[in-house]
Design a protein around this motif. Structure first.
Motif, PDB file in Angstrom:
ATOM      1  N   LYS A 218       0.834  -1.196   0.000  1.00 34.90           N
ATOM      2  CA  LYS A 218       0.000   0.000   0.000  1.00 34.90           C
ATOM      3  C   LYS A 218       0.877   1.257   0.000  1.00 34.90           C
ATOM      4  O   LYS A 218       0.603   2.219  -0.727  1.00 34.90           O
ATOM      5  N   ALA A 219       1.943   1.207   0.794  1.00 38.02           N
ATOM      6  CA  ALA A 219       2.870   2.339   0.862  1.00 38.02           C
ATOM      7  C   ALA A 219       3.533   2.586  -0.490  1.00 38.02           C
ATOM      8  O   ALA A 219       3.666   3.733  -0.937  1.00 38.02           O
ATOM      9  N   ASN A 220       3.923   1.490  -1.163  1.00 39.61           N
ATOM     10  CA  ASN A 220       4.572   1.607  -2.472  1.00 39.61           C
ATOM     11  C   ASN A 220       3.596   2.148  -3.515  1.00 39.61           C
ATOM     12  O   ASN A 220       3.961   2.961  -4.376  1.00 39.61           O
ATOM     13  N   ASP A 221       2.339   1.710  -3.457  1.00 33.79           N
ATOM     14  CA  ASP A 221       1.323   2.205  -4.391  1.00 33.79           C
ATOM     15  C   ASP A 221       1.089   3.703  -4.204  1.00 33.79           C
ATOM     16  O   ASP A 221       0.881   4.441  -5.177  1.00 33.79           O
ATOM     17  N   ILE A 222       1.101   4.140  -2.955  1.00 32.88           N
ATOM     18  CA  ILE A 222       0.914   5.574  -2.663  1.00 32.88           C
ATOM     19  C   ILE A 222       2.044   6.388  -3.280  1.00 32.88           C
ATOM     20  O   ILE A 222       1.817   7.435  -3.892  1.00 32.88           O
ATOM     21  N   LEU A 223       3.271   5.882  -3.123  1.00 33.46           N
ATOM     22  CA  LEU A 223       4.413   6.600  -3.698  1.00 33.46           C
ATOM     23  C   LEU A 223       4.305   6.671  -5.217  1.00 33.46           C
ATOM     24  O   LEU A 223       4.562   7.722  -5.824  1.00 33.46           O
ATOM     25  N   THR A 224       3.889   5.558  -5.849  1.00 35.03           N
ATOM     26  CA  THR A 224       3.730   5.542  -7.310  1.00 35.03           C
ATOM     27  C   THR A 224       2.703   6.579  -7.754  1.00 35.03           C
ATOM     28  O   THR A 224       2.919   7.321  -8.723  1.00 35.03           O
ATOM     29  N   LEU A 225       1.584   6.636  -7.034  1.00 38.07           N
ATOM     30  CA  LEU A 225       0.527   7.597  -7.350  1.00 38.07           C
ATOM     31  C   LEU A 225       1.037   9.033  -7.225  1.00 38.07           C
ATOM     32  O   LEU A 225       0.774   9.885  -8.087  1.00 38.07           O
ATOM     33  N   LEU A 226       1.792   9.291  -6.159  1.00 32.40           N
ATOM     34  CA  LEU A 226       2.299  10.644  -5.928  1.00 32.40           C
ATOM     35  C   LEU A 226       3.350  11.041  -6.964  1.00 32.40           C
ATOM     36  O   LEU A 226       3.398  12.199  -7.401  1.00 32.40           O
ATOM     37  N   LEU A 227       4.208  10.095  -7.341  1.00 30.17           N
ATOM     38  CA  LEU A 227       5.226  10.384  -8.353  1.00 30.17           C
ATOM     39  C   LEU A 227       4.601  10.795  -9.675  1.00 30.17           C
ATOM     40  O   LEU A 227       5.105  11.681 -10.379  1.00 30.17           O
ATOM     41  N   ASP A 228       3.479  10.155 -10.024  1.00 28.19           N
ATOM     42  CA  ASP A 228       2.781  10.496 -11.265  1.00 28.19           C
ATOM     43  C   ASP A 228       2.226  11.920 -11.227  1.00 28.19           C
ATOM     44  O   ASP A 228       2.003  12.531 -12.270  1.00 28.19           O
ATOM     45  N   ARG A 229       2.018  12.447 -10.015  1.00 27.97           N
ATOM     46  CA  ARG A 229       1.449  13.794  -9.865  1.00 27.97           C
ATOM     47  C   ARG A 229       2.530  14.853  -9.603  1.00 27.97           C
ATOM     48  O   ARG A 229       2.205  15.993  -9.293  1.00 27.97           O
ATOM     49  N   GLY A 230       3.782  14.441  -9.695  1.00 29.42           N
ATOM     50  CA  GLY A 230       4.862  15.414  -9.555  1.00 29.42           C
ATOM     51  C   GLY A 230       5.434  15.552  -8.166  1.00 29.42           C
ATOM     52  O   GLY A 230       6.159  16.521  -7.881  1.00 29.42           O
ATOM     53  N   PHE A 231       5.125  14.600  -7.276  1.00 27.76           N
ATOM     54  CA  PHE A 231       5.660  14.651  -5.910  1.00 27.76           C
ATOM     55  C   PHE A 231       7.167  14.387  -5.924  1.00 27.76           C
ATOM     56  O   PHE A 231       7.655  13.557  -6.685  1.00 27.76           O
ATOM     57  N   MET A 232       7.914  15.109  -5.079  1.00 26.23           N
ATOM     58  CA  MET A 232       9.362  14.928  -4.989  1.00 26.23           C
ATOM     59  C   MET A 232       9.707  14.184  -3.704  1.00 26.23           C
ATOM     60  O   MET A 232       9.673  14.767  -2.611  1.00 26.23           O
ATOM     61  N   PRO A 233       9.993  12.875  -3.805  1.00 25.99           N
ATOM     62  CA  PRO A 233      10.308  12.105  -2.585  1.00 25.99           C
ATOM     63  C   PRO A 233      11.692  12.444  -2.045  1.00 25.99           C
ATOM     64  O   PRO A 233      12.543  12.986  -2.757  1.00 25.99           O
ATOM     65  N   THR A 234      11.921  12.106  -0.794  1.00 29.18           N
ATOM     66  CA  THR A 234      13.227  12.289  -0.169  1.00 29.18           C
ATOM     67  C   THR A 234      13.895  10.932   0.025  1.00 29.18           C
ATOM     68  O   THR A 234      13.285   9.878  -0.227  1.00 29.18           O
ATOM     69  N   GLU A 235      15.116  10.940   0.488  1.00 26.86           N
ATOM     70  CA  GLU A 235      15.814   9.681   0.769  1.00 26.86           C
ATOM     71  C   GLU A 235      15.078   8.887   1.844  1.00 26.86           C
ATOM     72  O   GLU A 235      15.008   7.652   1.790  1.00 26.86           O
ATOM     73  N   GLU A 236      14.493   9.590   2.810  1.00 30.53           N
ATOM     74  CA  GLU A 236      13.749   8.920   3.877  1.00 30.53           C
ATOM     75  C   GLU A 236      12.560   8.152   3.318  1.00 30.53           C
ATOM     76  O   GLU A 236      12.221   7.063   3.810  1.00 30.53           O
ATOM     77  N   THR A 237      11.904   8.711   2.302  1.00 27.93           N
ATOM     78  CA  THR A 237      10.748   8.047   1.690  1.00 27.93           C
ATOM     79  C   THR A 237      11.146   6.655   1.209  1.00 27.93           C
ATOM     80  O   THR A 237      10.467   5.654   1.512  1.00 27.93           O
ATOM     81  N   TYR A 238      12.246   6.590   0.473  1.00 25.13           N
ATOM     82  CA  TYR A 238      12.713   5.301  -0.041  1.00 25.13           C
ATOM     83  C   TYR A 238      13.267   4.420   1.071  1.00 25.13           C
ATOM     84  O   TYR A 238      13.125   3.185   1.022  1.00 25.13           O
ATOM     85  N   PHE A 239      13.868   5.005   2.058  1.00 24.95           N
ATOM     86  CA  PHE A 239      14.425   4.215   3.161  1.00 24.95           C
ATOM     87  C   PHE A 239      13.334   3.415   3.866  1.00 24.95           C
ATOM     88  O   PHE A 239      13.512   2.225   4.176  1.00 24.95           O
ATOM     89  N   TYR A 240      12.186   4.047   4.144  1.00 25.65           N
ATOM     90  CA  TYR A 240      11.106   3.338   4.834  1.00 25.65           C
ATOM     91  C   TYR A 240      10.603   2.175   3.988  1.00 25.65           C
ATOM     92  O   TYR A 240      10.306   1.077   4.511  1.00 25.65           O
TER      93      TYR A 240
END
Length: 580
Positions: free
Chosen positions: A439-461
């Motif tokens: 679910k967490a990975n799906d949320i990140l995918t959805l946000l990336l498609d909308r232009g969200f800029m993740p941080t290193e912490e996002t990927y670390f979790y």
């Protein structure tokens, strides 16, 4: 009276040609000429006595200067004069009246050119004050810029000029405009920091400054991109009750545009006041917000009161920012009191205030009260914005109410708003913690498609979540995604990646990433070496264990426990036994 040999010869010659009467005239002329020469070579400040009358050396020079403005004439009359700094200063002071300012300047330049006098800072300061008093500002600026550049060594050198100006201030009958002129000259030289330091120093000595000086100083700082100094000067103006004009506000708006904060402040004011505000309100609100962000709460509130008295800020904005100041302190009780005070006094709540209270409740874990305020806000017809939702998404996630967090997240996306990295990371962290990594990975995918800029912490979790499940292939996918389009992998990502590979028995791949992180200037930590050494020992690869251990020691890393040293000693003992 003594007469020299050559003089005697001229006297005898005069006797033979002109007789006794001519002799008497020649002696009279010779005596007068001798006295004049001696009067010029006498020490400065001393007197010559002839016929019971005194002739001052400085006055003699001044008389010669007053008689003629011709440099050649001065050089002829004063060819035997020896000048020094003290004498020059005394002569300049004789010409301190505005009517004599031109003579003073001419003498100043003549002394330097014809008599090779090296003017000191004190002489420059006296000359500048005379010119400023006479309003010969172009000439004064040339001299002042010259002495500032010569003494521009930073630190105390700037205050040397100020001290000397103060010392000669009374003697030159100067006036406070001198120091306005000094600040403006510093500004013309693009020395904004030095100008502000001089301003503070001179104000301590009782010299206020004009709005014109402050405007020039702010303008120079803004052009140089010295944003912090721009706001320091503007704040200082308000504190000293030098209130801005249209020119000041125009400069400050330009500074906000250059800093990239104008639209943010305008949006904040729209949420507070509901209408577009004038430029002066925008600038003053920005100043107060900056002071409160620096945690200078008392100063910010005092400045708000002063602005309110001068109609430099609107009532509802001042009241809202006062409550915001209480929120910055972090005292929930005072925030609740402020909320009750607002409702009792009949003040209208605004989006900004609701968001402040929601954030305060969420930080204390009272997400139920925060959700109630959100519903109340909607009933009032007010629109929530990014911060409102971010507080609720982050707050609900932190206390483990993931369903509520996801509901607020979905509503936020429905309004075409993106969460902050802090709110998103907290939600992803909690989802991974409870095992819902997909679910967490799906949320990140959805946000990336909308232009969200993740941080290193996002990927670390996410890496950590997949690592707990032993899904090393998903871990590697996320790592490659970071390399391709995400933030560059750092120490926390490499630690999680190598830990997962060790856990899954992929030691060759783990060794590869250890080498890769070193190539990318990411220094391995003790925990990374510990994981690799233990796993290689389990695999029976003693050579690799010793290699990693030596590399760790060379990096200055000490073993985390006595057991690791014992392990290495055991390997050494085993090798020695085999050789024996």
């Amino acid at each position: 009276m003594l007469v020299s040999l050559s003089s005697g010869r001229r006297v005898l010659s005069a006797v033979s040609h002109f007789g006794a009467h001519s002799l008497l005239l020649e002696l009279t002329r010779h005596t007068s000429r001798t006295l004049l020469v001696r009067s010029h070579v006498v020490e400065p400040g001393k007197f010559i006595h002839t016929g019971g009358k005194g002739l001052n050396f400085v006055d003699t020079v001044c008389d010669s200067v007053r008689k003629s403005g011709n440099w050649d004439q001065w050089s002829g009359d004063l060819h035997t004069v020896e000048l020094n700094g003290d004498v020059v200063e005394k002569i300049l002071l004789k010409f301190k009246d505005p009517a004599d300012a031109r003579r003073a300047l001419s003498f100043f330049h003549w002394a330097a050119r014809c008599k090779n006098v090296l003017h000191g800072v004190q002489s420059y300061c006296i000359m500048v004050q005379i010119l400023v008093r006479a309003r010969l500002l172009i000439d004064a600026q040339v001299l002042l810029e010259s002495v500032i550049k010569k003494n521009d060594r930073g630190g105390s050198s700037n205050f040397e000029i100020i001290e000397l100006l103060l010392r000669s201030y009374a003697n030159t009958d100067s006036n406070p405009f001198l120091f306005d002129f000094l600040i403006q000259t510093y500004a013309s030289l693009r020395m904004a920091e030095a100008a502000f330091e001089a301003c503070l120093y001179l104000e301590e000595h009782g010299f206020p400054f004009s709005l014109t000086s402050f405007n020039k100083l702010v303008h120079v700082a803004q052009k140089a991109g010295q944003d912090e100094l721009v706001w320091k000067v503007y704040e200082h103006m308000i504190v000293k009750r030098t209130f801005p004009n249209d020119i000041t506000i125009r400069i400050m708006i330009n500074a906000m545009c250059k800093e990239g904060i104008l639209q943010k402040v305008v949006n904040t004011l729209d949420r507070i006041h509901g209408k577009r505000c004038t430029p002066i309100i925008i600038v003053n609100t920005c100043l107060v917000l900056k002071i409160l962000e620096d945690k200078r709460i008392d100063e910010g509130i005092l400045l708000l009161k002063r602005m309110l008295q001068r109609n430099m800020v609107i009532d509802d904005i001042a009241y809202t920012l006062t409550i915001y100041a209480h929120c910055k302190v972090g005292n929930l009780d005072s925030v609740c009191e402020s909320y009750e005070d607002v409702t009792k006094r009949g003040y209208h709540m605004n989006s900004f205030l609701y968001t402040l209270f929601i954030g305060a409740y969420c930080k204390k874990g009272k997400v139920g009260e925060a959700s109630h305020l959100m519903q109340e806000m909607k009933l009032e017809g007010l629109k929530p914005y990014e911060d409102t939702y971010n507080f609720l998404v982050e707050g609900c996630s932190r206390v483990g109410r993931l369903e509520a967090s996801l509901l607020w997240f979905d509503e936020m996306l429905g309004r075409s708003l993106l969460p902050s990295s802090v709110a998103c990371n907290e939600m992803i962290r909690k989802l991974c913690e409870v095992g819902d990594v997909k679910k967490a990975n799906d949320i990140l995918t959805l946000l990336l498609d909308r232009g969200f800029m993740p941080t290193e912490e996002t990927y670390f979790y996410l890496l950590d979540g997949y690592g707990k499940d032993g899904s090393y292939q998903e871990v590697l996918k996320l790592y490659h995604e970071m390399e391709y389009a995400g933030p560059p992998p750092g120490l926390m990502v490499y630690t999680s990646l190598i830990g997962t590979l060790c856990q899954c028995g992929k030691l060759c791949v783990a060794d590869k990433y250890l080498t890769l992180m070193e190539k990318r200037s990411v220094t391995p930590t003790l925990s990374i070496y510990n994981m690799l050494i233990v796993e290689h020992f389990k695999e029976g690869n003693e050579e690799k264990v010793l290699c990693l251990y030596n590399e760790m020691i060379q990096r200055g890393l000490k073993p985390a426990s006595w057991g690791l040293e014992f392990l290495v000693e055991k390997i050494h003992h085993s090798k020695m036994k085999k050789k024996g």
